[in-house]
Scaffold this active site. Structure first.
Site, PDB file in Angstrom:
ATOM      1  N   GLY A   1       0.852  -1.179   0.000  1.00  0.00           N
ATOM      2  CA  GLY A   1       0.000   0.000   0.000  1.00  0.00           C
ATOM      3  C   GLY A   1       0.885   1.225   0.000  1.00  0.00           C
TER       4      GLY A   1
ATOM      5  N   GLU B   1       8.898  -6.888  -9.801  1.00  0.00           N
ATOM      6  CA  GLU B   1       7.700  -7.610  -9.384  1.00  0.00           C
ATOM      7  C   GLU B   1       7.882  -9.102  -9.670  1.00  0.00           C
ATOM      8  OE1 GLU B   1       4.357  -5.800 -11.270  1.00  0.00           O
ATOM      9  OE2 GLU B   1       4.348  -4.087  -9.893  1.00  0.00           O
TER      10      GLU B   1
ATOM     11  N   SER C   1       5.839  -5.360  -0.995  1.00  0.00           N
ATOM     12  CA  SER C   1       5.752  -3.950  -1.369  1.00  0.00           C
ATOM     13  C   SER C   1       6.111  -3.064  -0.177  1.00  0.00           C
ATOM     14  CB  SER C   1       4.351  -3.660  -1.914  1.00  0.00           C
ATOM     15  OG  SER C   1       4.284  -2.382  -2.484  1.00  0.00           O
ATOM     16  N   ALA C   2       5.169  -2.302   0.351  1.00  0.00           N
ATOM     17  CA  ALA C   2       5.463  -1.446   1.510  1.00  0.00           C
ATOM     18  C   ALA C   2       5.968  -2.270   2.687  1.00  0.00           C
ATOM     19  CB  ALA C   2       4.214  -0.665   1.909  1.00  0.00           C
TER      20      ALA C   2
ATOM     21  N   HIS D   1       8.969  -3.243  -6.573  1.00  0.00           N
ATOM     22  CA  HIS D   1       8.283  -2.813  -7.803  1.00  0.00           C
ATOM     23  C   HIS D   1       9.248  -2.162  -8.783  1.00  0.00           C
ATOM     24  CE1 HIS D   1       4.174  -3.551  -6.301  1.00  0.00           C
ATOM     25  NE2 HIS D   1       4.523  -2.950  -5.186  1.00  0.00           N
TER      26      HIS D   1
END
Length: 238
Positions: A92, A196, A124-125, A161
């Protein structure tokens, strides 16, 4: 006890289902553990309840409990050590995630849990915060955390990413240019840029790159390719 940490670049690859490519790595990393605390604090437009339910649906083999449901989140993380639970942190907005970790006084308890052998998985985060700071996230600073300092499970920086795609006619800075700006100003701090569908695994004191899509290490003025299975343990030391 050595840290056991899986840092996934993303929750999806292409148009696949949520966590589809990551699920085998997640379950393997968890070993026989199936009770997990999920940290949904990176969510902004999705409620924490909805986010937790989404992860539970993607991982039906696990029993997923949102950390936000506890009156005392820091205590819940501390109790995870004795309860044999694992910690998952979703993607997020990294700034929102870190701000909430500071708000709930969770930085030290999470680090202590990981040092005590609690498996940690982020994407991700949730991977961004494993680096020394979040200064190489791709996210917009929609909220200001008290500090950019993160969990520092790695003494270097992460860029999940990662992409080196340059759209035709695009005149803004590319990802490579942005990361080069960081390493120009911070020549002694490498950035591990992971595409990714790839991941970094820290286990038994060894850092390994996983994934067929490859990645890069940005350090000073250098950009070096990394491939599936590469030992990156040199980046555990500064």
């Amino acid at each position: 006890m050595p840290a056991h940490v899986l840092m996934l670049s993303s929750s999806r690859v292409g148009d696949e289902d949520y966590l589809a490519h990551a699920k085998p790595m997640i379950l393997s990393h968890l070993g026989d553990k199936r009770d997990v605390l999920f940290i949904p604090y990176a969510g902004v437009k999705v409620s924490f309840d909805e986010y937790t339910a989404k992860v539970q649906a993607a991982l039906p083999e696990c029993r997923v409990t949102g950390l936000h449901t506890f009156e005392h989140p820091a205590q819940a993380v501390t109790e995870a050590i004795q309860a044999g639970k694992a910690i998952l942190t979703g993607g997020g907005n990294t700034f929102n995630l870190l701000a909430n970790l500071y708000k709930n006084s969770l930085i030290a308890p999470i680090c202590l849990a990981i040092e005590s052998g609690v498996p940690y998985i982020g994407w991700s985060a949730g991977s961004n915060i494993c680096g020394a700071t979040i200064r190489t996230t791709n996210d917009m600073p929609v909220i200001e955390p008290p500090s950019f300092d993160a969990l520092a499970l790695l003494p270097c920086q992460l860029n999940p990413h990662y992409s080196d795609y340059h759209p035709p006619g695009f005149n803004g800075e590319t990802r490579d240019q942005r990361l080069a700006e960081f390493t120009t100003l911070n020549p002694d701090t490498p950035v591990l840029a992971i595409r990714e569908g790839t991941a970094l695994e820290l286990s038994r004191g060894k850092l390994t790159f996983k994934g067929e899509y490859g990645g890069f290490v940005f350090s000073g003025k250098e950009k070096t390719a990394i491939e599936d299975g590469d030992d990156l343990s040199q980046f555990l030391h500064r």
